[in-house]
Design a protein around this motif. Structure first.
Motif, PDB file in Angstrom:
ATOM      1  N   SER A  12     -16.590  40.313 -39.281  1.00  0.00           N
ATOM      2  CA  SER A  12     -15.004  41.362 -38.818  1.00  0.00           C
ATOM      3  C   SER A  12     -14.216  40.963 -40.078  1.00  0.00           C
ATOM      4  CB  SER A  12     -14.397  41.481 -37.849  1.00  0.00           C
ATOM      5  OG  SER A  12     -15.638  41.728 -36.638  1.00  0.00           O
ATOM      6  N   GLU A  13     -13.158  41.653 -40.341  1.00  0.00           N
ATOM      7  CA  GLU A  13     -12.598  42.116 -41.844  1.00  0.00           C
ATOM      8  C   GLU A  13     -11.791  43.173 -41.457  1.00  0.00           C
ATOM      9  OE1 GLU A  13     -13.211  39.711 -44.805  1.00  0.00           O
ATOM     10  OE2 GLU A  13     -15.445  39.789 -45.039  1.00  0.00           O
ATOM     11  N   VAL A  14      -9.847  42.104 -41.638  1.00  0.00           N
ATOM     12  CA  VAL A  14      -9.399  43.268 -41.588  1.00  0.00           C
ATOM     13  C   VAL A  14      -8.287  42.377 -42.631  1.00  0.00           C
ATOM     14  CG1 VAL A  14      -7.610  44.048 -40.498  1.00  0.00           C
ATOM     15  CG2 VAL A  14      -9.507  43.722 -39.056  1.00  0.00           C
ATOM     16  N   HIS A  15      -8.502  42.558 -44.177  1.00  0.00           N
ATOM     17  CA  HIS A  15      -7.618  41.836 -44.436  1.00  0.00           C
ATOM     18  C   HIS A  15      -6.971  42.687 -46.299  1.00  0.00           C
ATOM     19  CE1 HIS A  15     -10.526  40.400 -47.697  1.00  0.00           C
ATOM     20  NE2 HIS A  15     -11.352  40.922 -47.592  1.00  0.00           N
ATOM     21  N   ASN A  16      -5.850  42.934 -46.978  1.00  0.00           N
ATOM     22  CA  ASN A  16      -4.734  43.198 -47.998  1.00  0.00           C
ATOM     23  C   ASN A  16      -4.980  41.986 -49.095  1.00  0.00           C
ATOM     24  OD1 ASN A  16      -4.247  46.207 -47.436  1.00  0.00           O
ATOM     25  ND2 ASN A  16      -2.856  45.414 -45.253  1.00  0.00           N
ATOM     26  N   ASP A  17      -5.333  41.228 -48.536  1.00  0.00           N
ATOM     27  CA  ASP A  17      -5.289  39.833 -49.621  1.00  0.00           C
ATOM     28  C   ASP A  17      -6.949  38.852 -49.900  1.00  0.00           C
ATOM     29  OD1 ASP A  17      -1.993  40.968 -49.580  1.00  0.00           O
ATOM     30  OD2 ASP A  17      -2.142  38.784 -48.351  1.00  0.00           O
ATOM     31  N   ILE A  18      -6.511  38.736 -51.072  1.00  0.00           N
ATOM     32  CA  ILE A  18      -8.000  37.999 -51.314  1.00  0.00           C
ATOM     33  C   ILE A  18      -7.235  36.391 -51.495  1.00  0.00           C
ATOM     34  CG2 ILE A  18      -9.434  40.318 -51.543  1.00  0.00           C
ATOM     35  CD1 ILE A  18      -9.838  39.700 -54.118  1.00  0.00           C
ATOM     36  N   VAL A  19      -8.183  35.838 -52.409  1.00  0.00           N
ATOM     37  CA  VAL A  19      -8.923  34.739 -53.211  1.00  0.00           C
ATOM     38  C   VAL A  19      -9.605  34.683 -54.175  1.00  0.00           C
ATOM     39  CG1 VAL A  19      -9.889  32.431 -53.266  1.00  0.00           C
ATOM     40  CG2 VAL A  19      -8.476  32.222 -51.388  1.00  0.00           C
ATOM     41  N   PHE A  20      -8.267  34.655 -55.343  1.00  0.00           N
ATOM     42  CA  PHE A  20      -9.575  35.919 -56.920  1.00  0.00           C
ATOM     43  C   PHE A  20     -10.073  34.217 -57.688  1.00  0.00           C
ATOM     44  CE2 PHE A  20      -5.952  39.129 -56.304  1.00  0.00           C
ATOM     45  CZ  PHE A  20      -6.753  39.708 -56.806  1.00  0.00           C
ATOM     46  N   ASP A  21     -10.672  33.039 -57.456  1.00  0.00           N
ATOM     47  CA  ASP A  21     -10.587  31.847 -57.803  1.00  0.00           C
ATOM     48  C   ASP A  21     -11.013  30.761 -57.470  1.00  0.00           C
ATOM     49  OD1 ASP A  21      -8.341  31.388 -57.380  1.00  0.00           O
ATOM     50  OD2 ASP A  21      -8.160  30.506 -60.096  1.00  0.00           O
ATOM     51  N   ALA A  22     -12.303  30.147 -57.640  1.00  0.00           N
ATOM     52  CA  ALA A  22     -12.572  29.398 -56.567  1.00  0.00           C
ATOM     53  C   ALA A  22     -11.722  28.029 -57.666  1.00  0.00           C
ATOM     54  CB  ALA A  22     -14.220  28.575 -56.020  1.00  0.00           C
ATOM     55  N   PRO A  23     -11.461  26.391 -56.628  1.00  0.00           N
ATOM     56  CA  PRO A  23     -10.778  25.619 -56.449  1.00  0.00           C
ATOM     57  C   PRO A  23     -11.646  24.856 -57.577  1.00  0.00           C
ATOM     58  CG  PRO A  23     -11.252  25.571 -54.456  1.00  0.00           C
ATOM     59  CD  PRO A  23     -11.995  26.802 -54.521  1.00  0.00           C
ATOM     60  N   LYS A  24     -11.079  24.562 -58.481  1.00  0.00           N
ATOM     61  CA  LYS A  24     -11.837  23.350 -59.476  1.00  0.00           C
ATOM     62  C   LYS A  24     -12.247  21.982 -59.347  1.00  0.00           C
ATOM     63  CE  LYS A  24      -8.853  26.633 -63.234  1.00  0.00           C
ATOM     64  NZ  LYS A  24      -9.072  27.334 -62.391  1.00  0.00           N
ATOM     65  N   GLU A  25     -11.614  21.481 -58.147  1.00  0.00           N
ATOM     66  CA  GLU A  25     -11.160  20.238 -57.894  1.00  0.00           C
ATOM     67  C   GLU A  25     -12.805  20.074 -56.943  1.00  0.00           C
ATOM     68  OE1 GLU A  25      -8.741  22.117 -56.876  1.00  0.00           O
ATOM     69  OE2 GLU A  25      -7.212  20.741 -56.335  1.00  0.00           O
ATOM     70  N   LYS A  26     -13.200  18.918 -57.500  1.00  0.00           N
ATOM     71  CA  LYS A  26     -14.419  18.333 -56.900  1.00  0.00           C
ATOM     72  C   LYS A  26     -15.210  18.618 -55.451  1.00  0.00           C
ATOM     73  CE  LYS A  26     -18.045  15.162 -58.124  1.00  0.00           C
ATOM     74  NZ  LYS A  26     -18.353  13.962 -59.118  1.00  0.00           N
TER      75      LYS A  26
END
Length: 270
Positions: free
Chosen positions: A166-180
């Motif tokens: 189930s999803e209810v959102h207007n915002d997103i994460v565009f990129d994955a973390p660079k940390e190992k």
């Protein structure tokens, strides 16, 4: 010798709203799902901190141990929220990301903080804290029960090639973390970073494992009402919103599978 109950800290990052009736608030739904899927002893205790109301635990409490040297808290669960995880002016959100920075980046053998699960806003706030770009989705609202294609990491975690949440959102994460060590585990047509994973430390979901299909449908209708009369630039037409509602009947939310993996993370076996 006394034995203390093991605890899960639930960070409630919103306030109650009647749209989730009759299922209760985000904390109620999370606890119900966790209780339905746990294989832990009944003495696991949920302790809620109302982050929106500036009720924060101390880092010392979250990292505390019992008389045997074992952690008092086995996990942290961060709920969704109507608010922006990337907000730069709201005091409780800034304070919350500061706490996350300590929990994520000071987490070592000297500061053994419990593993963290982040849902929707929680997922985004964690990603923002880790240096990711988080903002409005140019493709618009994502709602209903959404098919998520799992990459190799996701297939290893969930044991399948596709997950429905189930999803209810207007915002997103565009990129994955660079940390190992931090990895994205899946993507949908509208959101390429559907969750993050770090072994024994972190599991996040852009979707809501705790939302039954009816709540997902209500979330779409709530958004439809909010969009009426607004300039959406052709994004999220009625036909698209109708399809999202239809998907709440076509697909079944895999919340219990997701929750079983949350318990595995809290047990330090994922």
């Amino acid at each position: 010798m006394t034995t203390s109950h093991k605890k899960i800290a639930i960070f409630y990052t919103d306030h109650d709203d009647e749209w989730t009736d009759p299922y209760g608030n985000f904390v109620d739904m999370a606890q119900k799902l966790l209780n339905e899927t746990k294989d832990h002893p009944s003495d696991v205790e949920y302790k809620m901190f109302h982050i929106y109301n500036n009720e924060f635990p101390t880092l010392e409490e979250l990292g505390s141990v019992d008389e045997m040297g074992d952690s008092n808290y086995i996990g942290i669960f961060i709920t969704g929220s109507r608010y922006d995880s990337f907000d730069q002016t709201t005091e409780w959100i800034i304070k919350f990301r500061t706490m996350l920075d300590h929990l994520l980046n000071d987490n070592d053998e000297n500061n053994p903080y419990p593993p963290i699960v982040g849902i929707c806003f929680g997922h985004q706030a964690i990603a923002k804290t880790l240096g990711c770009n988080v903002d409005r989705n140019p493709l618009g609202f994502e709602g209903g029960v959404v098919p998520i294609d799992l990459n190799e990491t996701g297939q290893t975690i969930f044991g399948t090639t596709q997950l429905h949440l189930s999803e209810v959102h207007n915002d997103i994460v565009f990129d994955a973390p660079k940390e190992k060590g931090y990895m994205n585990w899946g993507s949908s047509d509208k959101c390429k970073i559907q969750g993050l994973y770090k072994e024994h430390k972190l599991l996040t979901f852009q979707g809501h494992p705790e939302f039954v299909n009816e709540i997902a449908a209500k979330g779409v209708e709530k958004t439809r009402a909010k969009l009426k009369g607004s300039d959406t630039k052709g994004i999220n037409t009625d036909a698209q919103l109708d399809e999202m509602v239809a998907n709440t009947k076509k697909y079944q939310n895999d919340g219990k599978l997701a929750s079983s993996k949350i318990w595995q993370l809290f047990s330090q076996i994922l």
